[in-house]
Every structure is written in C-alpha cells, then in structure tokens.
Design an enzyme around this catalytic site. Structure first.
Site: not given
Ligand code: NAD
Ligand code: UD1
Length: 335
Positions: A124, A148, A152
């Site tokens: 991330s 969190y 990572k």
């Molecule tokens: P998500 O929660 O939709 O998907 C993660 C999945 O992992 C879920 O389906 C959950 O049931 C499963 N899971 C969690 N713990 C588990 C375990 N112990 N065993 C088996 N399955 C398990 O999240 P996502 O948004 O699809 O994110 C996927 C990955 O990408 C995550 O590692 C997250 O940290 C990373 N990531 C997400 C974002 C974002 O903003 N969505 C940004 C950066 C990185």
């Molecule tokens: C999230 C994760 C971060 C990750 C990044 C990219 C959190 C707290 N942080 O951060 O770890 O690295 O995504 O995957 O989840 N905002 C509002 N109102 C809301 C929600 C958000 O104004 O109800 C604003 C926030 O202040 C920010 C922007 O929207 O400026 C995006 O927020 P969000 O979607 O939570 O993502 P990140 O803060 O970038």
C-alpha cells in the site's frame, strides 16, 4: 498456469480473479470470508463463464492451506488476504498483527514446503508514511504510523529477506494507491461491512440514502480547493497491473517494487462533483474537522510500472464514478 488468489472473494481479489480467468489463467480462490461473501464466486462465474475453485480457508489453518497445494499444482500466489481498516488496526493491534503477519508467514511457509516461490503481494501507499515529498517514488524511505501500515511494511520486509536468503523466490511488491470503481457489469464491486471509512464507499451509501450526509474531513489543507488529494485508481486498472506483474516476473525473475497509481491527484470535492455528475444524485456534505493521521495530498510516480510492466491505467475519474454508481444502484445491499 494456476494462480492461487488469497483474499479472492474480496474487493480487489475478485476483480483480479476475473481478469486472470479472462486472460486464460486457472484460478483457485482462498478466503475465510471474514470481510467478503461467497457470492463473489458466483458473480465471477457469471462474468467469465468459468467458475474458480473456492476454498473457505483461513491463513491460520496451515493444514487447510496444505490441502489446497496438494489438490492443485499452484504456479504462483497473488496474496490479497488481510485485514485493512486503519482505524480498526489502532483499536485491535493484536488481531491485525496476528492475522496479517502470522497469517502471511504461514502462507509463505506452506508455499516453501510445496516449492512454490512466486508471489505478488498487495502492499500500500501507506508505507510511504507522512514525510516523503510527492509524488511518491519506489526508492523513498518507508515508515508507518499505525498497526495496519506496520503489517504492510513487515510483510514487505519478510519477503525481501526470504528472497535474499533464497533468490529462487520471485517477489512482486505492488503498492496500491486509492482503488475505487467496480466491474463494468455491475456484478462485482466494493461491499464493505458496517459504516465505511473510506471516501468512495461512504459517498455510495449517501447516494442511496443509507447515510444522510458526507463529512469532508478538512477544507483548509494546502491543496487547490483545501480538501485532501489522493490518487484514485480504477480497480480494473489495478487488476490489469497484477496481470502485467505476473508476465514481468516470469520473464525477469527477482524482487521488484512497483507503485500502482495513475500519477494524478484528485480532491475530495472533485470526487463529490464527479460522482454527482455520473449518478445524477445530489451528495449532501458538510465540512468536518481534519481526520487524525490524514495528510494533505499524495499521489504516485508510476513511471516504473509504466516503463517496465508496460502498464497504463485507462480509466478516468468519471469512469470510476460511473462504475461505482452502476454497482451500488444494482446492489444496494451489497453482494
Ligand atoms: P477486502 O477486505 O475486500 O479483501 C481482503 C480479503 O481477505 C477479504 O475477502 C477477507 O475475507 C480475506 N481475509 C482476511 N483475513 C484472512 C485470513 N486470515 N485468511 C483468509 N482470508 C482472509 O480488501 P481489498 O480492498 O480487496 O484489499 C486486498 C488487499 O489489498 C489487502 O491486503 C489490503 O490491505 C490491500 N490494499 C487495499 C487497499 C484499498 O484501499 N482497498 C489499498 C492498499 C492495499
Ligand atoms: C486509505 C488508507 C491508507 C491507504 C490508502 C491507499 C485509511 C484511514 N487509510 O487512506 O492506509 O494507504 O487508503 O490505499 O483508511 N475523506 C473524507 N470523508 C470521508 C472519508 C474520507 O473527507 O468520509 C477524505 C480523507 O480525508 C482523504 C480522502 O477522502 O482526504 C480519501 O480518504 P480514504 O478513502 O479514507 O483514503 P486515504 O485517506 O487515502
């Protein structure tokens, strides 16, 4: 080639599994369903005409994971499984460290037992911490501000050390920026539990009147309109980044780190306007105090991914909003 997708019923995993199947890969999904639903497998089948094998298995269950590797000759793992809510990680650090770090370590141990040494890991932009200048470049120093983020960083470090000790491991560390959007069919999309923390899922709940009003966290940042700026990327562009990463690692074994972002920042107010335009819905909002831990602006330098992976994000902010609206209007109660 057979790819094990951990977390494959989740948001990014389900979209990536779809892209893999459409590209001709065989896919095995493993997920404990703690933050997703098995319905995602039906949706993946509806879109692709192919049903991935599905194991409801927890990373804590090493024997369960072993039986997957016994049943299928896995060539590579794309590792999405993990807990991802920043605020929750501050409240429940032990749960986050146990699930994400111990879970990942057990997965890597089982991979090693079965001589599967190719992994793509979901990292991330959070690993860039609070103090780097923007845009973020892969070589910048990394840090974390919450459990969190530490998970990572630690998993990245574990994979670097594993590769160092045994260079036969091929490791792709993909640092995602802010994934939004949904599959264009409206069959897959983000379906978070409870009240969403992230911007787009919150806006979607306001759009269907499940929540009354968006809180915009701060309008006094040093940005164009004072609201926070992020690099939003369509989840299908992200899925495509995983396909390109798999291609690359087969031709260039080793360890690589790539940013997956568009390279462009968009403010909260710009997202609200774009969503209103795409949906035809008014999104009521109020300005609230800054959210603890937020920074004004960040976005990716994606030059490495563009040049080396030959990856190019295709979708615009209005495409992302259109697809989010399409998903939530067809699935107001999630999957
Ligand atoms: P998500 O929660 O939709 O998907 C993660 C999945 O992992 C879920 O389906 C959950 O049931 C499963 N899971 C969690 N713990 C588990 C375990 N112990 N065993 C088996 N399955 C398990 O999240 P996502 O948004 O699809 O994110 C996927 C990955 O990408 C995550 O590692 C997250 O940290 C990373 N990531 C997400 C974002 C974002 O903003 N969505 C940004 C950066 C990185
Ligand atoms: C999230 C994760 C971060 C990750 C990044 C990219 C959190 C707290 N942080 O951060 O770890 O690295 O995504 O995957 O989840 N905002 C509002 N109102 C809301 C929600 C958000 O104004 O109800 C604003 C926030 O202040 C920010 C922007 O929207 O400026 C995006 O927020 P969000 O979607 O939570 O993502 P990140 O803060 O970038």
């Amino acid at each position: 080639m057979t790819i094990l997708v951990t977390g494959g019923t989740g948001y990014i995993g389900s979209h990536t599994a779809t892209a893999l199947l459409q590209q001709g890969y065989d896919v095995v999904v493993m997920d404990n369903l703690c933050n997703s639903k098995a319905e995602a497998i039906n949706r993946i089948e509806k879109i692709t005409g192919k049903r991935p094998a599905f194991y409801q298995t927890d990373m804590m269950d090493m024997d369960g994971m072993r039986s997957i590797f016994r049943d299928y000759k896995i060539d590579a793992v794309i590792h999405f499984a993990g807990l991802k809510a920043v605020g929750e990680s501050v409240q429940q650090p032990m749960r986050y460290y146990y699930n994400n770090i111990t879970g990942s370590l057990q997965l890597f141990q089982v991979m090693a037992e079965f001589q599967v040494k190719t992994i793509v890991f979901s990292s991330s932009a959070t690993v860039y911490g609070m103090n780097n200048p923007i845009p973020y470049v892969e070589g910048m120093p990394t840090s974390a501000t919450n459990p969190y983020g530490y998970t990572k960083l630690m998993i990245e470090q574990m994979l670097m050390d594993i590769h160092h000790a045994d260079p036969a491991w091929n490791v792709m560390l993909l640092r995602y920026f802010n994934p939004i959007g949904a599959h264009e069919s409206g069959l897959l999309g983000e379906d978070p539990n409870g009240i969403p923390n992230n911007l787009m899922p919150y806006i979607m709940q306001v759009a269907i009147s499940k929540l009354p009003c968006l809180n915009i966290y701060g309008n006094d940042y040093d940005t164009t309109d004072g609201t926070g700026v992020r690099d939003y990327i369509h989840v299908m562009d992200l899925a495509d980044g995983h396909l390109k990463a798999l291609d690359y690692i087969q031709k260039h074994p080793g360890l690589e780190v790539f940013n997956l972002g568009t390279g462009h920042g968009t403010s909260v107010l710009e997202i609200v306007k774009a969503f209103e335009k795409a949906s035809g819905k008014k999104i009521p909002y109020q300005i609230a105090p800054r959210r603890a831990g937020d920074i004004a602006a960040f976005y990716a330098d994606n030059t490495r991914a563009v040049n080396l992976l030959h990856w190019q994000p295709k979708y615009s902010i209005s495409d992302m909003c259109r697809d989010n609206w399409n998903f939530i209007s067809k699935n107001p109660n999630g999957l």
